[in-house]
Design a protein around this motif. Structure first.
Motif, PDB file in Angstrom:
ATOM      1  N   PRO A 128       9.087  33.655  53.737  1.00 33.57           N
ATOM      2  CA  PRO A 128       9.504  34.732  54.635  1.00 33.57           C
ATOM      3  C   PRO A 128       8.693  34.803  55.924  1.00 33.57           C
ATOM      4  CG  PRO A 128       8.365  35.610  52.711  1.00 33.57           C
ATOM      5  CD  PRO A 128       8.586  34.161  52.448  1.00 33.57           C
ATOM      6  N   GLN A 133      15.097  36.216  57.543  1.00 34.47           N
ATOM      7  CA  GLN A 133      16.068  36.655  56.540  1.00 34.47           C
ATOM      8  C   GLN A 133      17.489  36.555  57.077  1.00 34.47           C
ATOM      9  OE1 GLN A 133      14.821  37.529  53.402  1.00 34.47           O
ATOM     10  NE2 GLN A 133      16.965  37.269  52.821  1.00 34.47           N
ATOM     11  N   HIS A 173       8.585  38.692  50.482  1.00 36.80           N
ATOM     12  CA  HIS A 173      10.034  38.568  50.292  1.00 36.80           C
ATOM     13  C   HIS A 173      10.684  39.948  50.256  1.00 36.80           C
ATOM     14  CE1 HIS A 173       8.665  34.646  48.591  1.00 36.80           C
ATOM     15  NE2 HIS A 173       9.741  34.206  49.206  1.00 36.80           N
ATOM     16  N   ALA A 176      10.866  41.683  53.656  1.00 39.33           N
ATOM     17  CA  ALA A 176      11.882  41.149  54.576  1.00 39.33           C
ATOM     18  C   ALA A 176      13.236  41.785  54.352  1.00 39.33           C
ATOM     19  CB  ALA A 176      11.972  39.635  54.411  1.00 39.33           C
TER      20      ALA A 176
END
Length: 284
Positions: A128, A133, A173, A176
């Motif tokens: 990320p 994303q 993660h 994001a």
């Protein structure tokens, strides 16, 4: 003149379609004709594809309810207009997209499971800090376009099983996935060509419910019911789909994950011209 649709999926699927989504040759022809007339009337508002191939998935997703299909079409083409980060620059040969594709974040299986398309969503396959994303979701939609529109038509009738492998998911993660991005993702999925039959989460971290609650806050009631959390790793996955359609890395026998990733990368690259042309279709 556009080529008229011909059903080629066999009698068993034809009977299933009749019994479960109200599709017969007569209903299909009538609805396709009416949607085309409506799209012609809406031409100043919707620059939509008018070929049978692209209208039919919306009708199937709406069980041939014309008003519901129209609503899905409108929402889909508005999304394509407003969500420029996902639906422009969809050139599969771009280095930043190739990197994500080759990581295998979003990998449909090559074999259907009871005529349903199965997709492995490897949520921690990307970095990320390095991969946006927005590009991850862009690639996801590109692969799903090819799988549902060109490779596995039966999935338009039977739907999609999405298996989210949460192994390795960390705080970055999760961070994001802002509420704004999550809302866009859910809106896109609920108005897409194919129907979600189940959203299965495996290798789930203890804090998964925090993430899921954000997603569920934007889901309609029908989609919420498809969410299932599994806690037994690969054993859980093998209870969702058969081993013989899974890659070896997931305890299956259908080749290596790398081969599966390369399979879809080749499909995407072969459709490069289609992707470049497809960008012009959106609400005005």
């Amino acid at each position: 003149m556009a080529e008229k649709y011909v059903f080629t999926l066999g009698q068993e699927i034809e009977e299933y379609a009749k019994d479960n989504i109200n599709e017969t040759s007569e209903i299909r022809d009538k609805c396709l004709s009416e949607i085309k007339i409506w799209l012609q009337e809406e031409k100043s508002n919707l620059n939509a594809r008018t070929e049978d191939r692209y209208i039919l998935p919306f009708l199937r997703g709406a069980k041939f309810d014309l008003e519901e299909a129209k609503s899905k079409i409108i929402s889909y083409y508005i999304l394509r207009r407003d969500d420029v980060k996902w639906f422009t620059n969809r050139d599969p040969s771009l280095p930043e997209l190739q990197e994500i594709i080759k990581l295998g974040v979003f990998v449909p299986l090559r074999k259907l499971y009871h005529n349903q398309l199965v997709i492995l969503v490897r949520t921690a396959a990307h970095n990320p800090r390095k991969h946006s994303q927005d590009n991850v979701f862009k690639v996801d939609h590109m692969i799903l376009d090819i799988a549902a529109l060109f490779e596995f038509e039966a999935a338009q009738i039977y739907g999609v099983i999405s298996v989210f492998d949460m192994n390795g998911v960390g705080a970055r993660h999760a961070a994001a996935l802002t509420p704004g991005i999550v809302k866009r993702a859910v809106t896109a999925w609920q108005n897409y060509h194919v129907t979600s039959k189940s959203l299965d989460f495996v290798n789930s971290p203890i804090y998964l419910n925090v993430i899921l609650n954000i997603f569920k806050s934007f889901m309609n009631e029908k989609m919420k019911k498809t969410v299932k959390v599994h806690t037994k790793g690969l054993e859980s996955l093998h209870q969702i789909v058969d081993k013989d359609i899974l890659p070896e890395e997931y305890g299956g026998t259908d080749g290596k994950l790398e081969d599966l990733i390369n399979f879809w990368n080749e499909k995407l690259l072969n459709k490069r011209d289609w992707f470049l042309d497809d960008e012009k279709y959106r609400a005005d």
